[in-house]
Scaffold this motif. Sequence first.
Motif, PDB file in Angstrom:
ATOM      1  N   ILE A 162     -31.783  30.181 -34.114  1.00 35.01           N
ATOM      2  CA  ILE A 162     -30.457  29.556 -34.789  1.00 35.01           C
ATOM      3  C   ILE A 162     -29.581  29.681 -33.741  1.00 35.01           C
ATOM      4  N   VAL A 163     -28.620  28.765 -33.676  1.00 31.68           N
ATOM      5  CA  VAL A 163     -27.441  28.869 -32.900  1.00 31.68           C
ATOM      6  C   VAL A 163     -26.315  28.978 -34.073  1.00 31.68           C
ATOM      7  N   HIS A 164     -25.495  30.024 -34.101  1.00 33.42           N
ATOM      8  CA  HIS A 164     -24.565  29.851 -35.311  1.00 33.42           C
ATOM      9  C   HIS A 164     -23.441  29.054 -35.198  1.00 33.42           C
ATOM     10  N   GLY A 165     -23.128  28.642 -33.915  1.00 28.36           N
ATOM     11  CA  GLY A 165     -22.054  27.246 -33.922  1.00 28.36           C
ATOM     12  C   GLY A 165     -20.638  27.749 -34.211  1.00 28.36           C
ATOM     13  N   ASP A 166     -20.221  28.824 -34.910  1.00 30.97           N
ATOM     14  CA  ASP A 166     -18.796  29.190 -35.309  1.00 30.97           C
ATOM     15  C   ASP A 166     -18.521  30.583 -35.368  1.00 30.97           C
ATOM     16  N   SER A 225     -12.675  35.539 -37.845  1.00 25.20           N
ATOM     17  CA  SER A 225     -12.554  35.330 -39.161  1.00 25.20           C
ATOM     18  C   SER A 225     -14.044  35.488 -39.798  1.00 25.20           C
ATOM     19  N   ASN A 226     -15.152  34.872 -38.995  1.00 25.21           N
ATOM     20  CA  ASN A 226     -16.262  35.013 -39.302  1.00 25.21           C
ATOM     21  C   ASN A 226     -17.320  36.403 -39.114  1.00 25.21           C
ATOM     22  N   CYS A 280     -20.738  36.134 -40.668  1.00 25.59           N
ATOM     23  CA  CYS A 280     -21.051  35.407 -41.869  1.00 25.59           C
ATOM     24  C   CYS A 280     -20.686  33.959 -41.332  1.00 25.59           C
ATOM     25  N   ASP A 281     -20.777  32.855 -42.568  1.00 27.17           N
ATOM     26  CA  ASP A 281     -20.602  31.714 -42.424  1.00 27.17           C
ATOM     27  C   ASP A 281     -21.581  30.923 -41.344  1.00 27.17           C
ATOM     28  N   PHE A 282     -22.517  30.479 -42.052  1.00 27.03           N
ATOM     29  CA  PHE A 282     -23.602  29.506 -41.170  1.00 27.03           C
ATOM     30  C   PHE A 282     -23.565  28.290 -41.403  1.00 27.03           C
ATOM     31  N   GLY A 283     -22.247  27.823 -41.836  1.00 29.72           N
ATOM     32  CA  GLY A 283     -22.276  26.370 -42.243  1.00 29.72           C
ATOM     33  C   GLY A 283     -22.153  25.438 -41.018  1.00 29.72           C
ATOM     34  N   SER A 284     -22.159  25.828 -39.713  1.00 32.56           N
ATOM     35  CA  SER A 284     -22.265  25.135 -38.474  1.00 32.56           C
ATOM     36  C   SER A 284     -23.468  25.388 -37.961  1.00 32.56           C
ATOM     37  N   ALA A 285     -24.519  26.322 -38.310  1.00 35.55           N
ATOM     38  CA  ALA A 285     -25.471  26.463 -37.704  1.00 35.55           C
ATOM     39  C   ALA A 285     -26.723  25.579 -37.331  1.00 35.55           C
ATOM     40  N   LYS A 286     -27.355  25.492 -36.423  1.00 31.44           N
ATOM     41  CA  LYS A 286     -28.418  24.595 -35.934  1.00 31.44           C
ATOM     42  C   LYS A 286     -29.574  25.282 -35.874  1.00 31.44           C
ATOM     43  N   MET A 287     -30.749  24.903 -36.259  1.00 33.79           N
ATOM     44  CA  MET A 287     -31.880  25.933 -36.136  1.00 33.79           C
ATOM     45  C   MET A 287     -33.213  24.912 -35.590  1.00 33.79           C
ATOM     46  N   GLY A 288     -34.165  25.731 -35.077  1.00 40.29           N
ATOM     47  CA  GLY A 288     -35.317  25.193 -34.802  1.00 40.29           C
ATOM     48  C   GLY A 288     -35.441  24.579 -33.371  1.00 40.29           C
ATOM     49  N   PHE A 289     -34.854  25.101 -32.543  1.00 43.03           N
ATOM     50  CA  PHE A 289     -35.144  24.326 -31.035  1.00 43.03           C
ATOM     51  C   PHE A 289     -34.936  25.336 -30.253  1.00 43.03           C
ATOM     52  N   GLY A 296     -14.701  21.920 -33.504  1.00 40.26           N
ATOM     53  CA  GLY A 296     -14.973  23.416 -33.824  1.00 40.26           C
ATOM     54  C   GLY A 296     -13.522  24.242 -34.174  1.00 40.26           C
ATOM     55  N   SER A 297     -13.639  25.485 -33.952  1.00 37.93           N
ATOM     56  CA  SER A 297     -12.302  26.268 -34.082  1.00 37.93           C
ATOM     57  C   SER A 297     -11.733  26.479 -32.723  1.00 37.93           C
ATOM     58  N   PRO A 298     -10.462  26.134 -33.016  1.00 31.42           N
ATOM     59  CA  PRO A 298      -9.698  26.052 -31.455  1.00 31.42           C
ATOM     60  C   PRO A 298      -9.437  27.715 -31.114  1.00 31.42           C
ATOM     61  N   GLY A 299      -9.670  27.662 -29.673  1.00 32.79           N
ATOM     62  CA  GLY A 299      -9.816  28.891 -29.038  1.00 32.79           C
ATOM     63  C   GLY A 299     -11.361  29.391 -28.596  1.00 32.79           C
TER      64      GLY A 299
END
Length: 211
Positions: free
Chosen positions: A31-35, A39-40, A52-61, A81-84
């Motif tokens: 899994i790549v969390h991605g965010d 704040s997470n 927390c917050d896996f809404g941007s996660a990508k899986m299986g590679f 994405g999230s600035p900064g």
Amino acid sequence: MVQLSWKRRMAIAFQLAQAIEYLHDKCSLQIVHGDIKASNILLDDQLNCKLCDFGSAKMGFCSAIIPPPSILGRNRIMMEGSPGYTDPHYLRTGIASKKNDVYSFGVILLELITGIQAFNPSNRERLITRAEPMLRDVEKVVDMVDPRLKLKGDINYIELEETKAIAAISAMCLCDSPSLRPCISDILTTFTNKISSVSSFLTLEKNKVLL
């Protein structure tokens, strides 16, 4: 707001790296969390770190996902994405990889060193821009350390050499080319071997288990 000591900041960084390593290397589907951003990262009543917050996660590679050309053009906003915190390489190419999370981890380390937010909405300045001199030369870290950590006699007084080591890790994480960034398992090894605050934290946690 809770004032975090240097040792507690390093414990949080280490726990965050452990969480990222679990996602990257120990899940059956990687899994790549991605965010990853401040704040997470939640702290419990013992100030232990929870990602927390896996809404941007990508899986299986294993390494990277390259989006179709249509995504790069039509849905550019989706990739902002999230600035900064977001990896500029991802913003330029749309290629998602574990090294995106490593970049964001490098930004978190900068925040822990400086006490400055990753992005200032009032002037749109990124912390990585402000910290560029320190990232090029870790000897300049003394100019960027959170003033609340530099009071001699205070429980938060820090060891300068350890701060330089963390700044050096951050600089590697923030390399423009993802291939030059370390993997999170290597970062954990460096933390364990070179950051005495982490070693003392691990000893304390081991003793808690034995009690």
